[in-house]
Design an enzyme around this catalytic site. Structure first.
Site, short mmCIF file in Angstrom:
data_model
loop_
_atom_site.label_atom_id
_atom_site.label_comp_id
_atom_site.label_asym_id
_atom_site.label_seq_id
_atom_site.Cartn_x
_atom_site.Cartn_y
_atom_site.Cartn_z
CE LYS A 11 0.11 1.50 -1.82
NZ LYS A 11 1.53 1.06 -1.80
CE1 TYR A 51 2.40 1.91 -7.19
CE2 TYR A 51 0.49 0.48 -7.39
CZ TYR A 51 1.23 1.39 -6.67
OH TYR A 51 0.82 1.77 -5.41
CG ASN A 114 3.26 0.64 1.49
OD1 ASN A 114 2.27 0.55 0.79
ND2 ASN A 114 4.41 1.10 1.04
CG HIS A 117 0.12 5.85 -4.46
ND1 HIS A 117 1.36 5.57 -4.97
CD2 HIS A 117 -0.32 6.97 -5.11
CE1 HIS A 117 1.65 6.47 -5.91
NE2 HIS A 117 0.65 7.32 -6.02
CD GLU A 128 0.84 9.04 -9.12
OE1 GLU A 128 1.96 8.51 -9.23
OE2 GLU A 128 0.37 9.42 -8.03
P1 ADP Z 1 6.21 4.80 -2.28
O1 ADP Z 1 4.83 4.16 -2.29
O2 ADP Z 1 6.65 5.15 -0.89
O3 ADP Z 1 6.31 5.97 -3.24
P2 ADP Z 1 7.71 3.25 -4.25
O4 ADP Z 1 7.18 4.19 -5.28
O5 ADP Z 1 9.19 3.03 -4.20
O6 ADP Z 1 7.27 3.68 -2.77
O7 ADP Z 1 7.05 1.81 -4.43
C1 ADP Z 1 5.69 1.69 -4.80
C2 ADP Z 1 5.06 0.61 -3.96
O8 ADP Z 1 5.65 -0.64 -4.29
C3 ADP Z 1 5.28 0.73 -2.44
O9 ADP Z 1 4.40 1.63 -1.81
C4 ADP Z 1 5.06 -0.70 -1.98
O10 ADP Z 1 3.67 -1.02 -1.92
C5 ADP Z 1 5.68 -1.48 -3.14
N1 ADP Z 1 7.09 -1.80 -2.85
C6 ADP Z 1 8.15 -0.97 -2.87
N2 ADP Z 1 9.30 -1.59 -2.56
C7 ADP Z 1 8.95 -2.90 -2.33
C8 ADP Z 1 9.68 -4.08 -1.97
N3 ADP Z 1 11.01 -4.04 -1.78
N4 ADP Z 1 9.00 -5.22 -1.82
C9 ADP Z 1 7.66 -5.27 -2.01
N5 ADP Z 1 6.91 -4.21 -2.37
C10 ADP Z 1 7.53 -3.03 -2.51
MG MG Z 2 6.13 6.00 -5.31
#
Ligand code: ADP
Ligand code: MG
Length: 140
Positions: A11, A51, A114, A117, A128
């Site tokens: 990212k 997304y 974070n 992905h 994807e």
């Molecule tokens: P993951 O990436 O671990 O699969 P999710 O699919 O739940 O997590 O969420 C997609 C992405 O959205 C996350 O990696 C993060 O970048 C963002 N995200 C998720 N939850 C939050 C939140 N509460 N606040 C801000 N960004 C979030």
């Molecule tokens: Mg996810």
């Protein structure tokens, strides 16, 4: 366990801090092979489509703005049980909850920024991968 492919993104917080090599080393040290990879600057339309499943979530706008803020590296990772293995190497979504030694524990800045992905199922991995790669661009 079968050889699988999963889709990965380094990212914008990772590309901005020049962490692409450090993160790729985590994949390779853990038995995943990078069988396709390119650095792109996602368009808003690409990020919104990718997304789409999160479009009703309160963080959707912030997530899309972040994903198009800087370049990303999109990848296909291959290996034994690649989908689950990659989720394990990545760590929990929120770095505060991530296990020691995971990418998100060591590199992520926040729950939003974070660093990586990774697909959450074999089915989503296939979908994807098709967003960003043609079959002939993936060389195992
Ligand atoms: P993951 O990436 O671990 O699969 P999710 O699919 O739940 O997590 O969420 C997609 C992405 O959205 C996350 O990696 C993060 O970048 C963002 N995200 C998720 N939850 C939050 C939140 N509460 N606040 C801000 N960004 C979030
Ligand atoms: Mg996810």
């Amino acid at each position: 366990m079968a050889i699988q492919r999963t889709f990965s993104i380094l990212k914008p917080d990772a590309t901005r801090r020049n962490l692409t090599g450090a993160i790729n080393a985590r994949f390779e040290e853990n038995g995943l092979r990078i069988v396709a990879q390119k650095r792109i600057h996602m368009t808003r339309a690409q990020a919104e489509k990718f997304y789409e499943v999160h479009s009703e979530r309160p963080f959707f706008g912030e997530l899309v703005d972040f994903m198009i803020s800087e370049p990303v590296v999109v990848q296909v990772l291959e290996g034994e049980n690649a989908v689950a293995k990659n989720r394990e190497i990545m760590g929990a979504t929120n770095p505060a909850d991530a296990d020691e030694g995971t990418i998100r524990k060591d590199f992520a800045l926040s729950i939003g920024e974070n660093s990586v992905h990774g697909s959450d199922s074999d089915e989503n991995a296939a979908i994807e991968i098709k967003h960003f790669f043609k079959d002939e661009e993936i060389v195992g």
